[in-house]
Design an enzyme around this catalytic site. Sequence first.
Site, PDB file in Angstrom:
ATOM      1  CE  LYS A 197       5.645  -2.272  -0.574  1.00 50.44           C
ATOM      2  NZ  LYS A 197       4.946  -3.385   0.099  1.00 50.44           N
TER       3      LYS A 197
ATOM      4  NE  ARG B 135       6.691  -6.261  -5.811  1.00 47.65           N
ATOM      5  CZ  ARG B 135       5.977  -5.252  -5.327  1.00 47.65           C
ATOM      6  NH1 ARG B 135       6.303  -4.018  -5.623  1.00 47.65           N
ATOM      7  NH2 ARG B 135       4.946  -5.489  -4.559  1.00 47.65           N
TER       8      ARG B 135
ATOM      9  NE  ARG C 283      -4.242  -2.776   0.512  1.00 50.18           N
ATOM     10  CZ  ARG C 283      -2.979  -3.088   0.248  1.00 50.18           C
ATOM     11  NH1 ARG C 283      -2.023  -2.217   0.463  1.00 50.18           N
ATOM     12  NH2 ARG C 283      -2.690  -4.277  -0.241  1.00 50.18           N
TER      13      ARG C 283
ATOM     14  NE  ARG D   9      -3.677  -3.240  -4.107  1.00 47.08           N
ATOM     15  CZ  ARG D   9      -2.406  -3.146  -3.724  1.00 47.08           C
ATOM     16  NH1 ARG D   9      -1.989  -2.028  -3.163  1.00 47.08           N
ATOM     17  NH2 ARG D   9      -1.572  -4.131  -3.899  1.00 47.08           N
TER      18      ARG D   9
ATOM     19  NE  ARG E 140      -0.468  -8.342  -3.237  1.00 46.19           N
ATOM     20  CZ  ARG E 140      -1.289  -7.635  -2.453  1.00 46.19           C
ATOM     21  NH1 ARG E 140      -2.532  -8.036  -2.238  1.00 46.19           N
ATOM     22  NH2 ARG E 140      -0.853  -6.537  -1.877  1.00 46.19           N
TER      23      ARG E 140
HETATM   24  P1  AP5 Z   1      -0.260  -0.179   2.851  1.00 44.68           P
HETATM   25  O1  AP5 Z   1       0.417   1.058   3.288  1.00 44.68           O
HETATM   26  O2  AP5 Z   1      -1.253  -0.075   1.732  1.00 44.68           O
HETATM   27  O3  AP5 Z   1       0.830  -1.318   2.540  1.00 44.68           O
HETATM   28  P2  AP5 Z   1       1.841  -1.518   1.326  1.00 44.68           P
HETATM   29  O4  AP5 Z   1       3.101  -2.026   1.891  1.00 44.68           O
HETATM   30  O5  AP5 Z   1       1.888  -0.291   0.497  1.00 44.68           O
HETATM   31  O6  AP5 Z   1       1.089  -2.710   0.605  1.00 44.68           O
HETATM   32  P3  AP5 Z   1       0.866  -3.090  -0.915  1.00 44.68           P
HETATM   33  O7  AP5 Z   1      -0.129  -4.216  -0.864  1.00 44.68           O
HETATM   34  O8  AP5 Z   1       0.505  -1.922  -1.745  1.00 44.68           O
HETATM   35  O9  AP5 Z   1       2.222  -3.669  -1.342  1.00 44.68           O
HETATM   36  P4  AP5 Z   1       2.487  -4.673  -2.479  1.00 44.68           P
HETATM   37  O10 AP5 Z   1       3.944  -4.702  -2.490  1.00 44.68           O
HETATM   38  O11 AP5 Z   1       1.802  -5.974  -2.328  1.00 44.68           O
HETATM   39  O12 AP5 Z   1       1.741  -4.030  -3.716  1.00 44.68           O
HETATM   40  P5  AP5 Z   1       2.201  -3.060  -4.907  1.00 44.68           P
HETATM   41  O13 AP5 Z   1       1.116  -2.080  -5.096  1.00 44.68           O
HETATM   42  O14 AP5 Z   1       3.574  -2.578  -4.718  1.00 44.68           O
HETATM   43  O15 AP5 Z   1      -0.966  -0.808   4.131  1.00 44.68           O
HETATM   44  C1  AP5 Z   1      -1.712  -1.997   4.054  1.00 44.68           C
HETATM   45  C2  AP5 Z   1      -2.889  -1.972   5.056  1.00 44.68           C
HETATM   46  O16 AP5 Z   1      -2.384  -1.944   6.395  1.00 44.68           O
HETATM   47  C3  AP5 Z   1      -3.783  -0.738   4.927  1.00 44.68           C
HETATM   48  O17 AP5 Z   1      -5.107  -1.089   5.184  1.00 44.68           O
HETATM   49  C4  AP5 Z   1      -3.256   0.215   6.012  1.00 44.68           C
HETATM   50  O18 AP5 Z   1      -4.257   1.087   6.474  1.00 44.68           O
HETATM   51  C5  AP5 Z   1      -2.801  -0.763   7.085  1.00 44.68           C
HETATM   52  N1  AP5 Z   1      -1.638  -0.273   7.840  1.00 44.68           N
HETATM   53  C6  AP5 Z   1      -0.541   0.367   7.352  1.00 44.68           C
HETATM   54  N2  AP5 Z   1       0.340   0.662   8.339  1.00 44.68           N
HETATM   55  C7  AP5 Z   1      -0.216   0.179   9.491  1.00 44.68           C
HETATM   56  C8  AP5 Z   1       0.209   0.160  10.869  1.00 44.68           C
HETATM   57  N3  AP5 Z   1       1.392   0.685  11.245  1.00 44.68           N
HETATM   58  N4  AP5 Z   1      -0.612  -0.424  11.771  1.00 44.68           N
HETATM   59  C9  AP5 Z   1      -1.792  -0.973  11.395  1.00 44.68           C
HETATM   60  N5  AP5 Z   1      -2.248  -0.988  10.123  1.00 44.68           N
HETATM   61  C10 AP5 Z   1      -1.474  -0.422   9.169  1.00 44.68           C
HETATM   62  O19 AP5 Z   1       2.236  -4.086  -6.130  1.00 44.68           O
HETATM   63  C11 AP5 Z   1       1.063  -4.663  -6.633  1.00 44.68           C
HETATM   64  C12 AP5 Z   1       1.387  -5.587  -7.798  1.00 44.68           C
HETATM   65  O20 AP5 Z   1       1.969  -4.844  -8.875  1.00 44.68           O
HETATM   66  C13 AP5 Z   1       2.410  -6.699  -7.527  1.00 44.68           C
HETATM   67  O21 AP5 Z   1       1.804  -7.841  -6.958  1.00 44.68           O
HETATM   68  C14 AP5 Z   1       2.963  -6.957  -8.927  1.00 44.68           C
HETATM   69  O22 AP5 Z   1       2.092  -7.764  -9.695  1.00 44.68           O
HETATM   70  C15 AP5 Z   1       2.989  -5.574  -9.537  1.00 44.68           C
HETATM   71  N6  AP5 Z   1       4.293  -4.894  -9.326  1.00 44.68           N
HETATM   72  C16 AP5 Z   1       4.539  -3.823  -8.531  1.00 44.68           C
HETATM   73  N7  AP5 Z   1       5.850  -3.489  -8.551  1.00 44.68           N
HETATM   74  C17 AP5 Z   1       6.448  -4.373  -9.398  1.00 44.68           C
HETATM   75  C18 AP5 Z   1       7.786  -4.560  -9.828  1.00 44.68           C
HETATM   76  N8  AP5 Z   1       8.780  -3.786  -9.397  1.00 44.68           N
HETATM   77  N9  AP5 Z   1       8.043  -5.580 -10.684  1.00 44.68           N
HETATM   78  C19 AP5 Z   1       7.051  -6.391 -11.137  1.00 44.68           C
HETATM   79  N10 AP5 Z   1       5.772  -6.271 -10.751  1.00 44.68           N
HETATM   80  C20 AP5 Z   1       5.449  -5.270  -9.903  1.00 44.68           C
END
Ligand code: AP5
Length: 222
Positions: free
Chosen positions: A18, A94, A129, A158, A169
């Site tokens: 994402k 979410r 990552r 992270r 997660r």
């Molecule tokens: P990356 O692009 O970083 O992936 P991402 O989908 O953004 O992953 P996140 O881990 O950030 O998502 P998440 O939903 O777990 O965390 P969030 O920050 O939203 O890519 C990942 C890796 O893969 C990188 O190394 C990249 O280089 C590689 N990659 C990417 N594309 C690729 C490809 N095509 N091929 C190969 N490699 C690739 O949330 C974190 C925490 O915040 C949650 O756990 C929760 O506690 C809280 N939170 C967030 N939103 C809410 C909400 N709405 N309600 C309640 N709690 C919330």
Amino acid sequence: VLTEPLKVMISGAPASGKGTQCRTIVEKFGLVHISTGDLLRAEVSSETEIGKKAKEYMENGLLVPDEIVTEMVMARLSRKDAMENGWLLDGYPRSSSQAQSLEERNIRPDIYIVLDVPDEVLIDRCIGRRIDPATGKIYHVKNFPPETKEIEGRLVTRPDDTLEKVKSRLETYKRNAEAVSSTYLNLLKKIDGNRQKEIVFGEIESLLLKVQLEKEKARKLE
Ligand code: AP5
């Protein structure tokens, strides 16, 4: 304004790509990127009241309570830049109650994108990552190593990217995914996210261009 601004939601499991895709979408479409994960991490690192409350949930791979996240998102969505340039909502809603909060306020996207990636790939992506704190750019030790030694020296991991936390997660995601996507079934576009990031982006781009064109047409008919 010539056209009404685009409203996009992007969803998918942890590490489905994402954040990576959002950076390119923002570059090409000028949307305001609203990532609840990024907003929450900023609160945690500046040790605000919100950050103090959110930290434990995040570190355990659990959802931060709705009242905290929902207020944060609504405040951000109602700012002028998001209203004028359109928005790209990443990581929200979410849960079904978060989706309901948007529905109650009549906030609907034009398209709901889901990045689909198999579990074993997700785990490898999380563990590898690294983030550049200076630019926010997302790297991966194998897939996308840093361009220079200097960048390599400042990369951070992270705290929620350990094997155990990634599993938690992923479970949280799976528990909620269906309830959220059922709210947007008619707008849902599932994309195979297990391909090169440029190819994934190409597909997203053509979907967004199509939606933009449809919005323009609808506007002319008004
Ligand atoms: P990356 O692009 O970083 O992936 P991402 O989908 O953004 O992953 P996140 O881990 O950030 O998502 P998440 O939903 O777990 O965390 P969030 O920050 O939203 O890519 C990942 C890796 O893969 C990188 O190394 C990249 O280089 C590689 N990659 C990417 N594309 C690729 C490809 N095509 N091929 C190969 N490699 C690739 O949330 C974190 C925490 O915040 C949650 O756990 C929760 O506690 C809280 N939170 C967030 N939103 C809410 C909400 N709405 N309600 C309640 N709690 C919330």
